[in-house]
Write an enzyme that holds these catalytic residues in place. Structure first.
Site, PDB file in Angstrom:
ATOM      1  NE  ARG A  58      -2.548  14.271  -3.726  1.00  0.00           N
ATOM      2  CZ  ARG A  58      -2.960  14.234  -5.418  1.00  0.00           C
ATOM      3  NH1 ARG A  58      -4.693  14.330  -5.421  1.00  0.00           N
ATOM      4  NH2 ARG A  58      -2.199  13.935  -6.443  1.00  0.00           N
ATOM      5  CD  GLU A  95       2.996  11.137 -18.833  1.00  0.00           C
ATOM      6  OE1 GLU A  95       2.515  10.951 -18.457  1.00  0.00           O
ATOM      7  OE2 GLU A  95       3.557  10.440 -19.891  1.00  0.00           O
TER       8      GLU A  95
HETATM    9  P1  AMP Z   1       4.842  16.919 -10.901  1.00  0.00           P
HETATM   10  O1  AMP Z   1       4.092  18.860 -10.918  1.00  0.00           O
HETATM   11  O2  AMP Z   1       4.996  16.741 -12.312  1.00  0.00           O
HETATM   12  O3  AMP Z   1       5.754  17.370  -9.807  1.00  0.00           O
HETATM   13  O4  AMP Z   1       3.676  16.541 -10.294  1.00  0.00           O
HETATM   14  C1  AMP Z   1       3.636  17.003  -9.172  1.00  0.00           C
HETATM   15  C2  AMP Z   1       1.234  17.247  -8.844  1.00  0.00           C
HETATM   16  O5  AMP Z   1       0.793  16.333  -9.560  1.00  0.00           O
HETATM   17  C3  AMP Z   1       1.525  17.028  -7.214  1.00  0.00           C
HETATM   18  O6  AMP Z   1       0.219  18.146  -7.049  1.00  0.00           O
HETATM   19  C4  AMP Z   1       1.089  15.824  -6.854  1.00  0.00           C
HETATM   20  O7  AMP Z   1       0.273  15.941  -6.176  1.00  0.00           O
HETATM   21  C5  AMP Z   1       0.907  15.073  -8.340  1.00  0.00           C
HETATM   22  N1  AMP Z   1       1.595  13.858  -8.559  1.00  0.00           N
HETATM   23  C6  AMP Z   1       2.301  13.472  -9.647  1.00  0.00           C
HETATM   24  N2  AMP Z   1       2.786  12.035  -9.487  1.00  0.00           N
HETATM   25  C7  AMP Z   1       2.037  11.809  -8.747  1.00  0.00           C
HETATM   26  C8  AMP Z   1       1.647  10.551  -8.013  1.00  0.00           C
HETATM   27  N3  AMP Z   1       2.679   9.364  -8.792  1.00  0.00           N
HETATM   28  N4  AMP Z   1       0.951   9.961  -7.072  1.00  0.00           N
HETATM   29  C9  AMP Z   1       0.112  10.801  -6.784  1.00  0.00           C
HETATM   30  N5  AMP Z   1       0.599  12.201  -6.783  1.00  0.00           N
HETATM   31  C10 AMP Z   1       0.888  12.644  -8.303  1.00  0.00           C
END
Ligand code: AMP
Length: 171
Positions: A58, A95
């Site tokens: 995205r 995770e």
């Molecule tokens: P992170 O690496 O944990 O910061 O996760 C970020 C990535 O995961 C981004 O590319 C987001 O598109 C997706 N993502 C993580 N959590 C969400 C959420 N609650 N809603 C939508 N997209 C998420």
């Protein structure tokens, strides 16, 4: 416009316990889309980037619009095996387990100023991996604008020392 009103919150997607922030209603609304790109660009313009790097998937959507608006080039950070040329790789924690992102080894020149964009800042693992990719190639990360920040996950802490910005926060 209150951009938050255009985000759809989907409980338990893709797995139980995750509150998914769906940007598709925001993207589908012409006025909200324009406002979002303009607000991201207003943060980014004074940072004088040469390139916008968008994270799969995205981050590609408004990363391209933002690059156009700022008069920059666009670089795609993709999941392993998607890019056809020589790549550099950064690994990051999910995770459960690990994932990787790659960019073309010739996508960023030493000293170029790079803006990193994704739709959501959650734990910050994805963004940190993209910072590592830029820096492996000798680029300078000048800022990281997101549409949404999940502040309760403290992703900013992983990005200490970098200029992080979000338009919408969930605490
Ligand atoms: P992170 O690496 O944990 O910061 O996760 C970020 C990535 O995961 C981004 O590319 C987001 O598109 C997706 N993502 C993580 N959590 C969400 C959420 N609650 N809603 C939508 N997209 C998420």
């Amino acid at each position: 416009m209150d951009l938050k009103s255009k985000i759809r919150e989907v409980p338990d997607f893709p797995t139980p316990g995750i509150g998914f922030k769906d940007i598709m209603p925001l993207l589908a609304d012409a006025e909200a889309l324009r406002q979002t790109v303009e607000e991201l660009a207003a943060f980014a313009r004074p940072l004088r980037p040469d390139l916008v790097l968008g994270a799969e998937a995205r981050g590609f959507i408004l990363g391209g619009a933002l690059a156009y608006e700022l008069g920059c080039g666009f670089v795609a950070a993709r999941k392993p095996g998607k890019l056809p040329w020589h790549t550099v790789t950064a690994k990051y924690a999910l995770e459960y387990g690990w994932d990787q992102l790659e960019v073309h080894a010739d996508a960023i020149e030493r000293g170029q100023r790079v803006l990193i964009h994704d739709d959501v800042l959650a734990t910050g693992g994805t963004a940190k991996a993209t910072v590592e990719l830029v820096e492996q190639l000798g680029g300078e990360v000048v800022g990281l604008p997101f549409i949404i920040e999940l502040t309760f996950l403290s992703g900013r802490d992983k990005l200490a020392g970098y200029d992080v910005h979000s338009l919408i926060q969930y605490g």
